[in-house]
Write an enzyme that holds these catalytic residues in place. Structure first.
Site, short mmCIF file in Angstrom:
data_model
loop_
_atom_site.label_atom_id
_atom_site.label_comp_id
_atom_site.label_asym_id
_atom_site.label_seq_id
_atom_site.Cartn_x
_atom_site.Cartn_y
_atom_site.Cartn_z
CG ASP A 1 -4.58 -27.35 28.42
OD1 ASP A 1 -4.51 -26.31 29.10
OD2 ASP A 1 -4.65 -28.49 28.94
CG ASP B 1 3.01 -31.53 25.27
OD1 ASP B 1 2.12 -31.14 26.04
OD2 ASP B 1 4.23 -31.37 25.48
CG ASP C 1 -2.06 -32.95 31.69
OD1 ASP C 1 -2.88 -33.17 30.77
OD2 ASP C 1 -2.07 -31.90 32.37
CG ASP D 1 6.86 -24.63 18.46
OD1 ASP D 1 7.57 -24.05 19.28
OD2 ASP D 1 5.84 -24.12 17.92
CB ALA D 2 1.48 -26.10 19.01
#
Lengths: 526, 570
Positions: free
Chosen positions: A388, A325, A305, A359-360
């Protein structure tokens, strides 16, 4: 439906009996389908499919017994009563899934509604066969009658169970399947009026036909607009009007707007509310910056965001921000939606920010594997790392809180870097919170847990960590924040007895303990 | 010649074929018109080198047998599958010179082989290893050598599988009645009787888990050689898994499906053919204590390819020469007591590329080939064990790797590591990217299909009768039930036909004297293969590889002539 408008009168007797057996077949097929629908739908809403199916089947069969028993009180007008029972089954059975869906959205008494519906359908279906047998007893010997009726009854059950799984649910979905069988019941009712015309007074016949017509119309319209109903019920999940909804490849993104600001939901879970997100994001970013000297390179995992980036860019010494993200739809929304851009200060458009949609865990793993050959910044560790992710409510997210993940995360850190992990609520999900903290420690990090009050979320927790022992930060490096000043920041590291550490197992890829803690704890809250 | 439709019916069964035809999807495929929706899907038909294998039957020119030996080895290992590589790995720890391994195929690994694409490494055969128990120290040592173990602080520092290698949750799901459910047993809609039988079955398993014989041996242990030989347990090998279920009063269709699935999964046999001993072994040998779940599973994106690749690399590093494309066509063992001047073992090797023959001699030889091949290669072996040909049957398998652009959508639980379909001739598929944590985007699905026919040769015929297109249609007919949009996501589909994939523990095989006698050395020739256990799992291949290496090493350490009978390894 089946009313062809021909003069009422007994159908030719050669056709009448076979058609009545067709009726038995349809009646038992639809009865079984209603039962399966109730079982399937309740397992979606209430979970625990074994229990849902077994109680549904048990209650349903018992209700059929009630219906069979009640059939003895039907003394007169059997033809008319049979058609009425059919219409009742069409209404309650056909409308069962829409009714349950609305019930799940609007009421707290889903179980009462569920079992009420099951008992009603079961009772009506239980009435059907005894009544039909009494109608047919004029035509056949008793032994022949029982044999044939029960044969068709069981064939219908087989039809129902096979068609349900193979044809109807895959092609129509639960709601339309229920409506379709409601329509079938209407058809049987209409046909019954014709077949049993000798048993029903003409005025009553007309009334029954009109009822069947309007009921079929109602079910048909609902069938045609089933999608709208689903939209309508999604709204019911949110307290404020939906202003944006989209299904990305990974999740459902919904924004709502009300008196107290704008909210973002991912898969139904609140991510922020614009009126108090500053408390969440100040607590996420500034203690980590205060815990380390260098802030040149910042890694943000999740946070599509752009609100955490907004806080990060307040530091003049930040030179590069990498945001990873998973969902490109989310980062696109953060860049393009006018409201979000205003709220995040168009942070993702800043030239220092690089957005990677991956994908982190995989991204970190591949970065670590490539590390040896990486040039320039590719293998340089990050100074501040901000983790986060959404709360660990499924296995795909749960893996991002495992010991393995925190080990891989450390390949992107040096001894000088600091990392902060959003860690759900230490008050509502105390074991989950301390499980994250213990898992980070087991992975070799030195941790300091802290928490902040964010009214939309409640009491929220974070874990600050480094690879070497360190003191929790005394005050934020920036002045003029809305939530954090020196004394406030220091107070965040103090946990009252109701949130203090509890013994927990650590979260591993192969046990995903955290997902289990989390499910258990939040189901108690909600 | 059968039509494609008939072959499909044989493979799928009439109900499944009917369903595929009714969906209207099959009709559009493989047609001559341009409307084939799968025309863009690439793929090929793969298999072990059969042409080379069939040359074995042609006989060997006499001059090759008379030619001077090109070299003399201390130890020759014939076969580069899991057993041969285990032997090389073990032997090379003490013997660094004069060891060579010859493999017929251009790649090592046998049925544990793997491949790699731009997306991920993926297996072509076996794909996981249950965490060995303490009674299997050799295998634990291999895992430690691979850095596959780590101490667990939560278990008092006990060694466990490394977290990154233990199968990541969610482990498995099952497609049943239109929905994916978690686990391997379809709970939705199960009756109270079904659940009671499942619980009773688990109790039965637990009884065997608890069992110890007078020597402290478990009823079923991995390796098989450590299991009890008590008659009470061995009697289970005299009846089929299905007969055992009947005897114990298990009637639940779901439970019987689960048992049948287990037999097909591990042995490529139906419950009617697999012995009850083998069926119980599947659960009991993998459960440490009564009431516990089965042990953790270790897995790698390339499956057990990681194990064989590690052993090959380590053996090569320690000086073992690994030669590929080299087929042993004849092995002659001299009688060690004869005292003539020639070497104990003579081996004729053919280069599968140039077809040239050479003669190699060795002090000791380990034949790590399946027995049906060894019988043709080792002179006098078939005559020594005349019952072997009938007892040792091998099942045929088809393994496919499906490259997809995106994971196919599914109803219910999302993709797991192991994805099983209820009421399917296949075993479902394993997601190669699961362990790396990639849950979205391009992936490789490894799909397994044992040809579990009553007669092994019939299964093999069915396997080879189906061409690439037929297999593709069969696979998609099966999977499309669970993933309607799979054909649109598919980019590549490769099919591997294993004619003799696995030894089959049919009724009576495991307890037979024939099986036990087959492992005995023939002169200076030792034998290593999982078929000697009757159970085709990596642990058994490893056990026999290590055992044969130890036998050979002990013999090499003893002066020639002093050894009347080589010692039996532990």
């Amino acid at each position: 439906m089946a009313d062809t408008g021909t003069a009422p009168g007994p159908a030719p007797s050669s056709l009448r009996t076979p058609l009545l057996f067709v009726t038995v077949l349809v009646v038992s097929t639809s009865g079984l389908v209603y039962e399966l629908l109730a079982g399937a739908y309740s397992s979606y809403v209430l979970g625990d499919s074994v229990r849902q199916f077994s109680t549904t089947i048990g209650v349903y069969l018992f209700a059929m017994g009630i219906g069979s028993y009640l059939s003895r009180y039907v003394k007169r007008d059997i033809g008319r009563r049979f058609v009425e029972v059919e219409l009742g089954a069409a209404l309650v059975g056909g409308g069962s899934v829409p009714l349950l869906q609305l019930g799940a959205a609007y009421t707290d008494a889903f179980a009462i509604l569920l079992y009420g519906t099951i008992i009603a359908i079961g009772t009506l279906v239980g009435l059907e066969i005894p009544l039909l047998m009494r109608i047919l007893k004029e035509e056949l010997e008793f032994d022949e009658l029982v044999a044939r009726v029960l044969t068709f009854d069981y064939i219908g059950a087989l039809f129902g169970s096979i068609l349900f799984a193979i044809v109807f649910v895959p092609s129509l979905g639960l709601m339309r399947t229920s409506l379709f069988f409601g329509l079938l019941n209407c058809g049987v009712a209409a046909m019954g009026v014709t077949l049993l015309s000798g048993l029903i007074a003409p005025a009553v016949r007309t009334r029954l036909r009109v009822s069947a017509f309007f009921l079929a119309l109602g079910l048909g319209i609902t069938f045609a607009y089933a999608d709208r109903i689903i939209d309508y019920t999604e709204q019911a999940l949110y307290p404020n009007p939906i202003v944006h909804a989209q299904q990305s490849r990974y999740q459902r993104i919904v924004m709502t707007r009300g008196m107290r600001g704008t909210q973002l939901f991912l898969d139904g879970n609140l991510q922020f509310s614009s009126n108090d997100e500053y408390r969440y994001h100040e607590a996420l970013v500034h203690p980590a910056f205060a815990a380390t000297q260098r802030h040149e390179r910042v890694l943000i995992l999740g946070g599509g965001d752009g609100l955490a980036v907004r806080e990060v860019l307040k530091y003049p010494d930040v030179r590069e921000v990498v945001l990873v993200d998973l969902d490109p739809a989310m980062t696109r929304l953060a860049r393009e939606d006018a409201f979000l851009r205003e709220l995040n200060g168009d942070s993702l458009g800043d030239p220092r920010v690089r957005v990677i949609n991956d994908d982190a865990m995989v991204w970190l793993d591949e970065r670590a594997r490539a590390g040896g050959q990486g040039e320039g910044t590719q293998s340089t560790p990050f100074d501040v790392l901000i983790v986060d992710f959404p709360d660990p409510n499924n296995f795909s997210l749960g893996k991002l809180y495992t010991r393995s993940f925190y080990r891989i995360l450390q390949t992107a850190m040096s001894d000088a870097s600091a990392v902060v992990v959003q860690s759900t609520s230490p008050l509502y999900a105390r074991q989950s919170f301390w499980c994250i903290e213990a898992t980070m420690r087991e992975a070799g990090l030195v941790t300091h847990a802290f928490h902040a009050t964010v009214p939309s979320f409640g009491e929220w927790g974070y874990v600050l960590a480094r690879r070497v022992p360190f003191e929790p930060p005394g005050e934020p490096l920036l002045a003029g924040l809305r939530f954090l000043d020196g004394p406030t920041l220091a107070s965040l590291f103090v946990f009252g007895p109701d949130m203090a550490a509890v013994p927990v197992e650590t979260n591993r890829l192969n046990n995903q303990m955290l997902v289990r803690y989390y499910e258990r704890e939040w189901s108690r809250v909600e | 010649m059968s039509s494609r439709r008939e072959v499909l019916r044989t493979l799928l069964g009439a109900p499944l074929l009917g369903q595929a035809l009714a969906s209207g999807w099959l009709a559009g495929c493989g047609g001559s018109g341009g409307g084939d929706p799968l025309a863009r899907v690439e793929g090929e038909l793969l298999g072990p080198d059969l042409t080379a294998g069939h040359r074995l039957r042609d006989g060997i020119p006499v001059e090759a047998l008379r030619a001077a030996p090109t070299e003399h080895l201390r130890l020759a290992i014939l076969g580069g599958g899991p057993a041969g590589l285990s032997a090389a790995y073990r032997a090379s720890a003490t013997l660094s010179e004069g060891v060579a391994l010859f493999e017929l195929e251009p790649v090592l690994g046998g049925t544990a082989r793997s491949a790699e694409s731009a997306v991920t490494p993926y297996p072509w055969g076996a794909h996981y290893l249950p965490m060995p128990m303490a009674h299997n120290p050799d295998l634990l040592a291999l895992l430690q050598d691979m850095n596959a173990l780590e101490p667990d602080p939560q278990e008092g520092g006990e060694l466990r599988g490394a977290e990154a290698l233990l199968v990541r949750e969610p482990e498995s799901r099952i497609f049943h009645q239109g929905y994916w459910e978690r686990g391997l047993y379809p709970y939705a809609g199960a009756s109270a009787d079904d659940l009671a039988e499942l619980a009773r079955f688990r109790q039965k398993v637990d009884e065997y888990v608890r069992y110890r014989d007078s020597q402290g041996r478990r009823a079923f242990a991995i390796p098989v050689a450590l299991s009890t030989t008590d008659e009470q347990v061995m009697a289970l090998d005299r009846l089929s898994a299905a007969a055992w279920l009947d005897r114990e009063g298990f009637r639940s269709a779901r439970l019987r499906w689960l048992v049948d699935y287990a037999c097909r999964d591990d042995y490529g046999l139906r419950a009617e053919q697999a012995s009850a001993w083998a069926m119980l072994f599947y659960w009991v040998a993998r459960t440490e204590e009564p009431g516990e779940d089965t042990v953790d599973l270790l897995t790698w994106p390339e499956g057990n390819g990681a194990l064989v690749n590690h052993m090959a690399a380590r053996a090569a590093q320690r000086g073992v020469r690994l030669e590929r494309g080299q087929m042993a066509v004849q092995v002659v063992a001299r009688d060690p007591g004869a005292g003539d001047a020639s070497a104990p073992v003579e081996i004729i090797i053919q280069d599968t590329g140039t077809n040239t023959l050479r003669r190699v001699t060795a002090d000791r030889c380990i034949v790590a080939m399946p027995r049906f091949v060894a019988n043709r290669v080792v002179r006098g072996l078939a005559e020594r064990d005349p019952q072997v040909a009938e007892r040792f049957t091998y099942g045929a398998w088809m393994v496919a790797n499906l490259h997809v652009r995106e994971r196919p959508s599914s109803r219910g639980v999302g993709e797991c590591w192991d994805n099983v379909l209820y009421d399917s001739p296949s075993l479902g598929y394993v997601s190669a990217t699961h362990q790396r944590g990639r849950d979205h985007g391009p992936g490789v699905l490894t799909y397994y299909w044992p040809l579990a026919t009553a007669d092994a040769a019939e299964g093999r015929r069915n396997l080879f009768e189906a061409d690439y297109g037929t297999w593709r249609d069969a696979i998609l007919s099966d999977l499309r039930r669970a993933h309607r949009h799979l054909p649109e996501e598919l980019t590549r589909l490769d099919v591997f036909r294993w004619g003799h994939a696995m030894i089959q523990p049919r009724v009576g095989m495991l307890a037979s004297e024939t099986r036990r006698a087959a492992a005995a050395p023939l002169g200076a020739v030792h034998f290593a293969h999982s078929d000697l256990s009757g159970i085709a799992i990596f642990e058994e291949a490893f056990y026999h590889g290590v055992r044969a290496a130890d036998e050979a090493l002990a013999a090499l350490a003893t002066p020639p002539g002093a050894l009347a009978t080589p010692p039996q390894g532990a």
